[in-house]
Each structure stands twice: as structure tokens, then as C-alpha cells.
Design a protein around this motif. Structure first.
Motif: not given
Length: 184
Positions: A88, A90, A124, A126, A145, A148-149, A166-170
Motif C-alpha cells: 500500500h 499514498w 494498492q 490511495e 482510481f 471510495q469515501k 479518498i480515491f483508491e486504485y487496485s
């Protein structure tokens, strides 16, 4: 992605201090419209030198990957992987006002995704972005991305609370996007 000419990325070094200070001072008002202000002590040669020392210490521990973005040899931005741990990290970037809208941020994100995977083994990722920063949201979405929240009052810009996403990439969230964008 727009074609970006003459853009290079390199690890932040002590030799960047004077030029980085000039860049940060020149872009300060622009950045402070969108993100929390840096402390006043940052805007001195000693402040920037300490910032570089801190970033490079974290880099030596493989907890941060601090980059300078140059176009035709001139600093036009910063890009970082930070809080790197396990699988993980950022993602963050700040692009000069005059370099906006030309694909520099998209190129920086592509570079960070490659570094995350190839150098650090991270998949992972963010990023935090203000809800009213549509340009950064577009860059992140194009990079795979997803929002997500929502974080109400997460940051303070010009003294006022600012909601963020919060943007997430996975790989699981971005299945199929990476191949289309050739990012990952």
C-alpha cells in the motif's frame, strides 16, 4: 492522454533546494487555493532543505518516493509515493498552474503507478483530493482510481474546512482500465 513533451522525473536531491524554493514560492498562491497551506517556515532555504532531508530519509527507509517533475529542464511539479508499507502507498502530486491541462499530471500519475509496482511492489494506492478539484479527480479516474469515501471537513484551505474524497486504485478495482490506459 495528451502527448507531453520533454517531461522528466527524478528523485528529489539536495541540489534541488534553491530551484524548489523558487518553484514553491512562485506557485504558492495557486497551490493554496486547492490544498492546505505549508507552514510559513517551509518558504525559506532552511525550510526547503529540511523538507528535502526529511523526504530523503523516508526514501532511504523505502517509505517515500519523492520526485521532481521537470519540463524542458524547469521544475513544473512534484509527485510522491508516501507512507509506503507492504502492498500500500499514498499518491500525491502538485503541478504548476502554467503546466496544468497539458497532461503533466497524467504523466506523473502513470510514472508513480509504474514506480509503485516495479520498485516497491505496491498495487494498492490511495489519493486524497478535494471534492471541488475536478481536474485532479479526472486525472485519477483516467488512471484507474475510483472515489471510495467522502471525508467531510478533512482539510482546511484558506481557513475554511474542505471536504475531500479518498480515491483508491487496485488491480481488482481497475480491471481492464490499466490495459486501455497503458498505465499499469
Amino acid at each position: 492522454m495528451r502527448h507531453v513533451k520533454d517531461v522528466t522525473f527524478h528523485l528529489l536531491t539536495h541540489e534541488d533546494a534553491v530551484e524548489l524554493l523558487q518553484f514553491e514560492r512562485a506557485e504558492r498562491a495557486w497551490f493554496e487555493q486547492h490544498i492546505e497551506a505549508r507552514p510559513e517556515c517551509f518558504y525559506t532555504l532552511q525550510g526547503v532543505a529540511k523538507h528535502i532531508i526529511d523526504c530523503l530519509a523516508l526514501n532511504a527507509q523505502r517509505k517515500m518516493h519523492p520526485l521532481i517533475i521537470r519540463q524542458r529542464g524547469v521544475i513544473v511539479g512534484r509527485a510522491n509515493l508516501r507512507n509506503i508499507a507492504d502492498d500500500h502507498a499514498w499518491v500525491g502530486y502538485r503541478i504548476a498552474q502554467g503546466a496544468g491541462g497539458r497532461g503533466v499530471a497524467q504523466s506523473a500519475l502513470k510514472h508513480l503507478l509504474t514506480e509503485a509496482r516495479c520498485v516497491y511492489g505496491v498495487t494498492q494506492l490511495e489519493a486524497v483530493v478535494a471534492v471541488d478539484n475536478a481536474a485532479s479527480q479526472r486525472v485519477l479516474a483516467k488512471g484507474g482510481f475510483t472515489a471510495q469515501k467522502r471525508l467531510p471537513g478533512y482539510s482546511r484551505v484558506s481557513g475554511a474546512p474542505r471536504d475531500c474524497w479518498i480515491f483508491e486504485y487496485s488491480p481488482a478495482l481497475s480491471h481492464g482500465l490499466a490495459a486501455n490506459n497503458t498505465l499499469y
